[in-house]
Design a protein around this motif. Sequence first.
Motif, PDB file in Angstrom:
ATOM      1  N   ARG A   1      14.943  -2.512  -0.238  1.00 30.79           N
ATOM      2  CA  ARG A   1      13.530  -2.173  -0.288  1.00 30.79           C
ATOM      3  C   ARG A   1      13.237  -1.205  -1.434  1.00 30.79           C
ATOM      4  O   ARG A   1      14.065  -0.345  -1.750  1.00 30.79           O
ATOM      5  N   ARG A   2      12.085  -1.364  -2.025  1.00 27.98           N
ATOM      6  CA  ARG A   2      11.578  -0.337  -2.935  1.00 27.98           C
ATOM      7  C   ARG A   2      10.524   0.433  -2.165  1.00 27.98           C
ATOM      8  O   ARG A   2       9.625  -0.157  -1.568  1.00 27.98           O
ATOM      9  N   LEU A   3      10.657   1.740  -2.168  1.00 25.14           N
ATOM     10  CA  LEU A   3       9.684   2.584  -1.509  1.00 25.14           C
ATOM     11  C   LEU A   3       8.537   2.877  -2.475  1.00 25.14           C
ATOM     12  O   LEU A   3       8.761   3.172  -3.656  1.00 25.14           O
ATOM     13  N   LEU A   4       7.320   2.787  -1.967  1.00 25.78           N
ATOM     14  CA  LEU A   4       6.121   2.945  -2.787  1.00 25.78           C
ATOM     15  C   LEU A   4       5.230   4.055  -2.241  1.00 25.78           C
ATOM     16  O   LEU A   4       5.058   4.189  -1.029  1.00 25.78           O
ATOM     17  N   ILE A   5       4.655   4.839  -3.125  1.00 25.52           N
ATOM     18  CA  ILE A   5       3.607   5.786  -2.749  1.00 25.52           C
ATOM     19  C   ILE A   5       2.304   5.004  -2.714  1.00 25.52           C
ATOM     20  O   ILE A   5       2.009   4.230  -3.628  1.00 25.52           O
ATOM     21  N   CYS A   6       1.525   5.161  -1.660  1.00 34.22           N
ATOM     22  CA  CYS A   6       0.244   4.450  -1.579  1.00 34.22           C
ATOM     23  C   CYS A   6      -0.896   5.420  -1.329  1.00 34.22           C
ATOM     24  O   CYS A   6      -0.761   6.379  -0.558  1.00 34.22           O
ATOM     25  N   VAL A   7      -2.006   5.189  -2.011  1.00 32.14           N
ATOM     26  CA  VAL A   7      -3.219   5.997  -1.853  1.00 32.14           C
ATOM     27  C   VAL A   7      -4.419   5.060  -1.894  1.00 32.14           C
ATOM     28  O   VAL A   7      -4.317   3.926  -2.370  1.00 32.14           O
ATOM     29  N   ARG A   8      -5.549   5.522  -1.385  1.00 29.96           N
ATOM     30  CA  ARG A   8      -6.755   4.687  -1.458  1.00 29.96           C
ATOM     31  C   ARG A   8      -7.201   4.533  -2.912  1.00 29.96           C
ATOM     32  O   ARG A   8      -7.399   3.432  -3.396  1.00 29.96           O
ATOM     33  N   GLN A   9      -7.394   5.641  -3.600  1.00 30.33           N
ATOM     34  CA  GLN A   9      -7.831   5.604  -4.996  1.00 30.33           C
ATOM     35  C   GLN A   9      -7.328   6.867  -5.681  1.00 30.33           C
ATOM     36  O   GLN A   9      -7.782   7.970  -5.378  1.00 30.33           O
ATOM     37  N   TYR A  10      -6.396   6.724  -6.590  1.00 29.75           N
ATOM     38  CA  TYR A  10      -5.767   7.868  -7.252  1.00 29.75           C
ATOM     39  C   TYR A  10      -6.807   8.783  -7.898  1.00 29.75           C
ATOM     40  O   TYR A  10      -6.758  10.007  -7.747  1.00 29.75           O
ATOM     41  N   ASP A  11      -7.764   8.205  -8.620  1.00 32.42           N
ATOM     42  CA  ASP A  11      -8.738   9.011  -9.353  1.00 32.42           C
ATOM     43  C   ASP A  11      -9.662   9.814  -8.449  1.00 32.42           C
ATOM     44  O   ASP A  11     -10.263  10.797  -8.894  1.00 32.42           O
TER      45      ASP A  11
END
Length: 303
Positions: free
Chosen positions: A275-285
Amino acid sequence: MRFDLTDLQLFLHVAETGSITSGAERSHLALASASARLRGMEDVLGVPLLFRKPRGVEVTDAGRTLLHHARVVTQQMDRMRGDLGDYAKGLKGHLRLLCNTSAMMEFLPEALAGYMQAHPQVNIAVEERLSYDIVQAVTDGQADMGIIADTVASGNLQTFAFRDDQLVVVAAPGHAMTKTAQASAGKRSIAFEDILQHDFIGLAGDSALQQHIGEHAARLGQRLHYRLRLSSFDAICRMVESGIGIAVIPATAAARYKKTMAIRQWRLSDTWAMRRLLICVRQYDDLPAYARELVDTLRITPN
């Protein structure tokens, strides 16, 4: 339907004490005022919330439903007051970060250390969840960001690479699984379905990793048999070393404990185990500056 916090707190106090009089006293209200508020709540809802008896009151079914929501609302208000109180003491930011087991136990402590030292006025609440639960929570705004495995769909969230996470199986040199694997010369990986007959050692509690592994066993029509559940990968590997069972853990943990323990490891050949672990956010900006800085600290920068 409009209930204010005084109404909800009054109802909680009445339900907890079983008495309108005692509930009114706890709420610092006159008995007549408290009774009028309770009647007004029942009139708005159109159903009774309390059974009134000669020696107190009991909550009705509708009242129990209101009681549940009243507790949720008041708890949220208490947390809000606490968080805002921290700002009054000089706190500049508060973040809620959800992550899976591997991220929490293997990668985050070291990754967060530098950020926390550089941002003494930021607090981070870290909570372990399954990847698909994290996606939903971040999407719904219940968390600022999450760390998930790329084996789940991230929907409309923005994602950034965090770390690679290979799952491996570990066993003692004298364990039956080790002997079977050694019989296949040069075999460095093994399929998950080929180890399901053995006893396992796993993490205690509602570990996201154990739920993840259990779900894949269920897809094969199997159920894992855990002889022991422990609180850390270190403790798990020590018990594996004793030969009482095998374990599925991140490769980073296995490599670390192999240096001091008599254990062997094999890569799981199943696609879900790499697996690759990913950081997730709604909208970075849209994140505040200190949250963007955390994402930038955690993410892998392309070469």
